[in-house]
Design an enzyme around this catalytic site. Structure first.
Site, PDB file in Angstrom:
ATOM      1  N   GLU A   1      -2.081   2.550   8.630  1.00  0.00           N
ATOM      2  CA  GLU A   1      -2.618   1.191   8.462  1.00  0.00           C
ATOM      3  C   GLU A   1      -2.169   0.281   9.608  1.00  0.00           C
ATOM      4  OE1 GLU A   1      -3.270   0.063   3.958  1.00  0.00           O
ATOM      5  OE2 GLU A   1      -1.298   0.965   4.204  1.00  0.00           O
TER       6      GLU A   1
ATOM      7  N   GLU B   1      -1.643   8.044  -0.202  1.00  0.00           N
ATOM      8  CA  GLU B   1      -1.023   7.282  -1.293  1.00  0.00           C
ATOM      9  C   GLU B   1      -1.454   7.743  -2.684  1.00  0.00           C
ATOM     10  OE1 GLU B   1      -1.022   4.415   2.240  1.00  0.00           O
ATOM     11  OE2 GLU B   1      -2.293   5.995   1.447  1.00  0.00           O
TER      12      GLU B   1
ATOM     13  N   GLY C   1       1.102   3.629   5.306  1.00  0.00           N
ATOM     14  CA  GLY C   1       1.266   2.360   6.008  1.00  0.00           C
ATOM     15  C   GLY C   1       1.378   2.520   7.505  1.00  0.00           C
TER      16      GLY C   1
ATOM     17  N   ALA D   1       5.000   3.454   3.951  1.00  0.00           N
ATOM     18  CA  ALA D   1       5.861   2.418   3.392  1.00  0.00           C
ATOM     19  C   ALA D   1       7.144   3.053   2.878  1.00  0.00           C
ATOM     20  CB  ALA D   1       5.136   1.695   2.260  1.00  0.00           C
TER      21      ALA D   1
END
Length: 716
Positions: free
Chosen positions: A117, A139, A114, A68
């Site tokens: 993901e 994270e 992310g 992210a």
């Protein structure tokens, strides 16, 4: 072909669309509105366009997607904002994986956070068999947890125990390990093979469903109610806290996501994840870690502390004086970076032993499958052991790493400067002796600088660059470039006794030793150090440093201050150091006896400590001890900032975490003051000063900040 600012779409004759992610102006792709808004339109097209039969996602950059956009997350101020952001991403990924058409991630490079993901929401993941490729959910290292369904998909792919191990530790896996674990579907040898396999998978699976959307699906190894998993869940929190000591809430939130997700259906589990993600994003711990280990660290890496306008340089040949533990480590990291190394000592046996240190590290790497004999031999060939100063001819840089003695260092400087080029930079690895004084032995003090490495050099990421009174900007720039060349993080400090890291680090150890002298039980002192978030307790750390070295430095400091006509401050810990280290001859771990007794890999506190320093009947609360250890360090760091020893808040914070391990969850020594609040810090510091001495009187700059409502930011 369809093209936008984030990716291109090329549809082949079979209706399979190749989506090539390539965000403009960025070295790596990240998940932010620039990518996600056009990607949402692409998912719309996938759902509605009958001619589009499936998608293959890949990247035009060396990496796939690295996570992210942390800058975007840092702007979030409320849990509601964080929850909404999370849910929006999940809805998009959920639509993609339930549209009834195949989507395959063709992982040409690293996918983290992310990015992984996004890949996990695809129906298959084909990864390039490249040793540089890493897959993981890191994270937790920023006080966060996966917010795009990562906890729930990994849980359902590999089971609770493996998911917990992967996510709580933020592990990064190689492609083969990920395949063995079940996170990756297949491996490819080349990029062409990668795309061919991905397209073939799409053609062979025209109507795929995710395992967790299939009737009768069961979590591998059992859900949260199964007896085997219950045993894991029963001990997992205590195992996590054995290292974290309750300082990292993200660990508990990750375990909660996995436990609760293992009792619920996929969509409910994802919503639970969003709530815990929101709690992480707005936590002080996350703000501390993101502010320091993301924004400030990136600023340092981009050269914030490097003099502007000077051309970048590279070192081709480095001379290292002293082949002891520090010199041998510097030789290894330099040779690893492709630099030719001349490793000089007084005897060839000692020089050869220094080179053998590199061989030992490389042999271990080969045994772990991290290197090859050819790479080892090539690196060792770059290290030339010698006793002849003449072999330093042609060196761009010389680093002196000999004993902390002014006379020895001066002789090294004179002999080296007699043979090295006039353009060469001369550096000292001293940890305490002022650089300006050492440079007096040099005929070119403008090219003299301090490069303070930390032990063990091959593992410690920081180098403290010390600028002497006559060090030129050009020399600083060259030193800075060398540190980055060998893959270390540079901080820049001005020349004062103890510089920044050694000076502040000493307050932690000395405060712990002072507590012992006051009658605090030694076990309570050590536990307080760990509870504070430090990597090692103070008495054990003093043993590692060695009591004899600390006494030597104290004596050198006393002589220097007396010669300068300055008062010699006496810390209450000094008498304890003298008693244990000199009177009782317990000099530390190297002699198998210090504050601890050592037997092989085992150690225990020296039983006679409680005889020498009987514990008081009324022992202080642990919170008091923790505050003393943290406030002593933070207050000294603030004094360094006030005096201009450390040049920026970023250097102070990163230096404290990377240099001596200041409790990372606080985001660094100055960020600790920011988070507590200068006003509250001043109040508490004065309370500690009343009870324990004037060393706790708050730094004047913090008092001023408290009065003006300011925080530490920018430069000194």
């Amino acid at each position: 072909m369809i093209q936008n600012n984030a990716f291109t779409l090329e549809v082949d004759a079979d209706g399979i669309g190749l989506v090539t992610l390539d965000m403009p102006g960025r070295a790596m792709n990240v998940l932010n509105p620039v990518l996600l808004e056009p990607f949402a339109r692409l998912v719309d097209q996938l759902e509605t366009d009958a001619t589009l039969k499936g998608l293959v996602l890949t990247s035009a950059k060396p990496t796939f997607v690295v996570g992210a956009d942390i800058d975007q997350l840092a702007q979030i101020r409320t849990a509601e904002e964080a929850f909404a952001l999370c849910e929006d991403l999940k809805r998009l990924l959920r639509r993609m994986e339930t549209c009834g058409k195949p989507v395959v991630a063709a992982l040409n490079g690293t996918a983290l956070g992310g990015g992984l993901e996004l890949a996990l929401a695809c129906h298959a993941r084909i990864a390039l068999s490249d040793p540089k490729l890493k897959l993981g959910l890191p994270e937790v290292k920023l006080g966060l947890l996966p917010g795009g369904g990562g906890t729930q998909r990994v849980l359902r792919l590999v089971g609770i125990q493996k998911a917990m191990d992967l996510i709580t530790q933020g592990k990064e896996l190689g492609a083969r390990k990920a395949l063995e674990m079940g996170l990756v579907t297949a491996l490819a040898a080349t990029r062409d093979d990668l795309l061919a396999q991905a397209r073939a998978w799409c053609r062979a699976n025209p109507k795929p469903t995710q395992p967790w959307d299939t009737k009768g699906f069961r979590i591998p190894g059992g859900d949260s109610k199964s007896p085997a998993v219950v045993q894991v869940l029963a001990i997992a929190p205590s195992m996590a806290n054995a290292k974290a000591h309750g300082n990292h809430p993200a660990l508990t939130h990750i375990m909660s996501c996995l436990f609760e997700g293992g009792l619920l259906d996929f969509d409910a589990g994802c919503q639970i994840e969003s709530r815990y993600f929101a709690a992480c994003v707005v936590s002080q711990t996350s703000r501390n870690l993101i502010g320091t280990l993301w924004h400030q660290l990136n600023a340092i890496k981009k050269g914030q502390s490097r003099p502007a306008g000077l051309p970048e340089s590279t070192v081709k040949k480095v001379g290292i004086l002293g082949a002891g533990m520090m010199g041998a480590g510097i030789a290894y990291v330099s040779a690893k970076a492709g630099i030719e190394v001349v490793l000089l000592d007084t005897t060839i046996e000692q020089a050869d032993k220094g080179k053998a240190y590199s061989q030992g590290l490389l042999d271990k790497a080969i045994a772990r499958g991290k290197s090859t004999p050819d790479k080892r031999d090539a690196l060792l060939a770059r290290i030339q052991p010698t006793t002849r100063y003449e072999d330093l001819a042609g060196c761009d840089l010389v680093i002196e790493a000999v004993f902390e003695d002014r006379g020895i260092k001066a002789r090294c400087t004179e002999q080296a400067e007699a043979v090295i080029p006039a353009t060469a930079v001369y550096a000292s690895n001293t940890s305490t002796l002022p650089i300006t004084g050492l440079a007096e032995a040099s005929v070119r003090p403008d090219q003299f600088i301090g490069l303070h490495f930390f032990s063990p050099v091959d593992k410690m990421p920081l180098v403290e660059i010390i600028v002497g009174a006559k060090t030129s900007d050009a020399t600083l720039a060259r030193g800075f470039d060398y540190v980055r060349q060998i893959g270390k993080t540079p901080i820049v400090v001005n020349d004062r006794r103890g510089f920044y890291t050694s000076r502040v680090f000493a307050t932690y150890i000395m405060e712990g030793i002072a507590m012992l002298g006051e009658g605090v039980h030694p076990r309570s002192i050590e536990v307080a150090g760990l509870k504070a978030g430090m990597p090692m307790p103070p008495l054990a750390l003093q043993d590692e440093v060695s009591l004899s070295l600390s006494l030597h430095i104290a004596e050198q400091t006393r002589k220097d201050l007396e010669a300068e006509g300055k008062p010699v401050p006496v810390h209450p810990a000094h008498a304890v150091l003298v008693n244990v280290g000199a009177t009782h001859g317990r000099v530390g771990k190297k002699a198998s006896q210090g504050f601890y007794d050592y037997s092989g890999k085992d150690k225990r506190l020296w039983p006679a400590l409680t005889t020498l320093y009987p514990p008081c009947v009324d022992q202080p609360a642990q919170a008091e001890l923790v505050d003393r250890l943290l406030y002593a360090q933070a207050n000294e760091a603030a004094r360094c900032f006030e005096e201009g020893v450390v040049r920026s808040v970023a250097d102070a914070n990163i230096g404290s975490i990377f240099g001596w391990g200041f409790a990372p969850h606080h985001g660094g020594a100055l960020q600790f003051i920011n988070a507590v609040g200068p006003a509250r810090f001043v109040e508490r510091a004065r309370e500690l000063a009343q009870r324990h001495g004037s060393r706790f009187e708050p730094a004047a700059c913090v008092v001023q900040m408290a009065d003006e409502g300011r925080l530490f930011e920018g430069t000194a």
